[in-house]
Write a protein that holds these residues in place. Structure first.
Motif, short mmCIF file in Angstrom:
data_model
loop_
_atom_site.label_atom_id
_atom_site.label_comp_id
_atom_site.label_asym_id
_atom_site.label_seq_id
_atom_site.Cartn_x
_atom_site.Cartn_y
_atom_site.Cartn_z
N ALA A 51 -36.89 -24.99 -8.21
CA ALA A 51 -36.39 -23.98 -7.28
C ALA A 51 -35.31 -24.57 -6.39
CB ALA A 51 -37.55 -23.46 -6.43
N ALA A 52 -34.65 -23.71 -5.64
CA ALA A 52 -33.58 -24.18 -4.75
C ALA A 52 -34.15 -24.98 -3.59
CB ALA A 52 -32.78 -23.00 -4.23
N GLN A 53 -35.35 -24.62 -3.15
CA GLN A 53 -35.95 -25.32 -2.02
C GLN A 53 -37.47 -25.12 -2.03
OE1 GLN A 53 -34.05 -23.53 1.35
NE2 GLN A 53 -35.25 -21.66 1.22
N PRO A 54 -38.21 -26.00 -1.36
CA PRO A 54 -39.67 -25.83 -1.31
C PRO A 54 -40.05 -24.55 -0.58
CG PRO A 54 -39.02 -28.05 -0.63
CD PRO A 54 -37.76 -27.23 -0.71
N MET A 55 -41.24 -24.05 -0.87
CA MET A 55 -41.73 -22.88 -0.16
C MET A 55 -41.97 -23.25 1.31
SD MET A 55 -44.50 -21.17 -2.78
CE MET A 55 -44.97 -20.00 -1.49
N PRO A 56 -41.39 -22.51 2.25
CA PRO A 56 -41.56 -22.85 3.67
C PRO A 56 -43.02 -22.90 4.10
CG PRO A 56 -39.82 -21.22 3.38
CD PRO A 56 -40.48 -21.36 2.05
N GLU A 57 -43.83 -21.97 3.56
CA GLU A 57 -45.26 -21.98 3.95
C GLU A 57 -45.95 -23.27 3.52
OE1 GLU A 57 -43.69 -19.67 2.06
OE2 GLU A 57 -44.69 -17.73 2.20
N VAL A 58 -45.52 -23.82 2.38
CA VAL A 58 -46.12 -25.06 1.90
C VAL A 58 -45.75 -26.21 2.82
CG1 VAL A 58 -46.05 -26.75 0.03
CG2 VAL A 58 -46.29 -24.31 -0.50
#
Length: 283
Positions: free
Chosen positions: A158-165
């Motif tokens: 993905a472009a970036q990690p999941m913020p919630e993670v």
């Protein structure tokens, strides 16, 4: 160093293959080289090379350390420094400049125990490298007691990690500054870190596929649901991520306590598969 030790050191070096070994190992410094890599570079049968490495190690000029499934050899610079110092310490009628203080050509006071530690390298794979594999990397870095090096990647990053993670990991005291989504291809090149374990976290039951990493490594599949595919309220999403964090952590806490150095490859794979089996593992 006593005369007896110095004589043993110089005797161990008085052989062409051993001199080549020392010169080759010196090029790698403290990181050293695996026995197989040394044999390949020098064109020597492994059994012959093992004999010479043993002689150098007994003389205190080489040290070996197990790193994962490999035995790594490196020059013991403290021993080499002591050997050179033995020759030059009485030099030279009050004029040490005549011998050039040869011992100072070696690295200063290397700490023998802090540059090579036994550790296993573990690569976690999932599809996007935005949640599950990043969590596993962060958790293993925290609970691995310095015995494991953790990495992660994805087949379709993905472009970036999941913020919630990332928020969840920060809340549990994990360093997330270095976590980012990356392709499996970064670990497929000749300069990539050597892996001892590859653990795939893809949700194969829902059709997610992980790269085929071959059969040379100890591999395992721990299928876990992809939180990126969950559509619910923020509270429900937080619950899913909490549960996912708990599942990964419990599995890794079992994993780090496996007797990795005493089990053979097949036994290790069996134990890893058991950890990932949701019908047996404490998920």
């Amino acid at each position: 160093m006593e005369s007896t030790g110095a004589a043993a050191g110089f005797s161990a070096l008085a052989q062409e293959t051993r001199l080549s070994l020392m010169r080759l190992l010196a090029t790698r410094g403290a990181s050293g080289m695996a026995a197989g890599e040394l044999a390949s570079h020098l064109g020597q049968p492994p059994s012959t090379l093992s004999f010479h490495l043993s002689a150098l190690e007994q003389a205190g000029l080489v040290q070996s350390t197990r790193q994962g499934r490999h035995v790594i050899y490196a020059v013991r610079f403290a021993g080499l420094r002591a050997l050179f110092s033995f020759l030059t310490e009485t030099c030279c009628s009050g004029r040490p400049e005549l011998c050039g203080d040869l011992a100072r050509l070696l690295p200063e006071d290397p700490t023998e125990d802090d540059h090579m530690t036994a550790s296993f390298s573990v690569l976690f794979l999932c599809t996007h490298n935005s949640a599950r594999s990043l969590m596993a990397q962060a958790i293993l870095e925290q609970v691995g007691r310095g015995e494991f090096k953790a990495y992660s990647a994805g087949s379709e990053p993905a472009a970036q990690p999941m913020p919630e993670v990332l928020d969840k990991l920060r809340a549990f005291g994990h360093d997330v500054s270095h976590l980012h989504c990356k392709s499996w291809n970064e670990f497929a090149g000749p300069d990539a870190p050597r892996m001892d374990f590859v653990i795939t976290l893809c949700d194969t039951l829902r059709g997610q596929d992980c790269p085929d990493v071959g059969d040379r490594l100890v591999t395992a599949s721990w299928p876990l649901p992809d939180p990126a595919k969950f559509t619910g309220s923020p509270t429900e999403r937080a619950t899913v991520i909490n549960e996912l964090y708990g599942m990964i952590r419990r599995r890794l806490e079992i994993f780090i306590n496996l007797p990795c150095t005493s089990l053979d490859r097949m036994a290790l794979k069996k134990r890893l598969d058991e950890i990932g089996d949701h019908t047996r593992a404490p998920v």
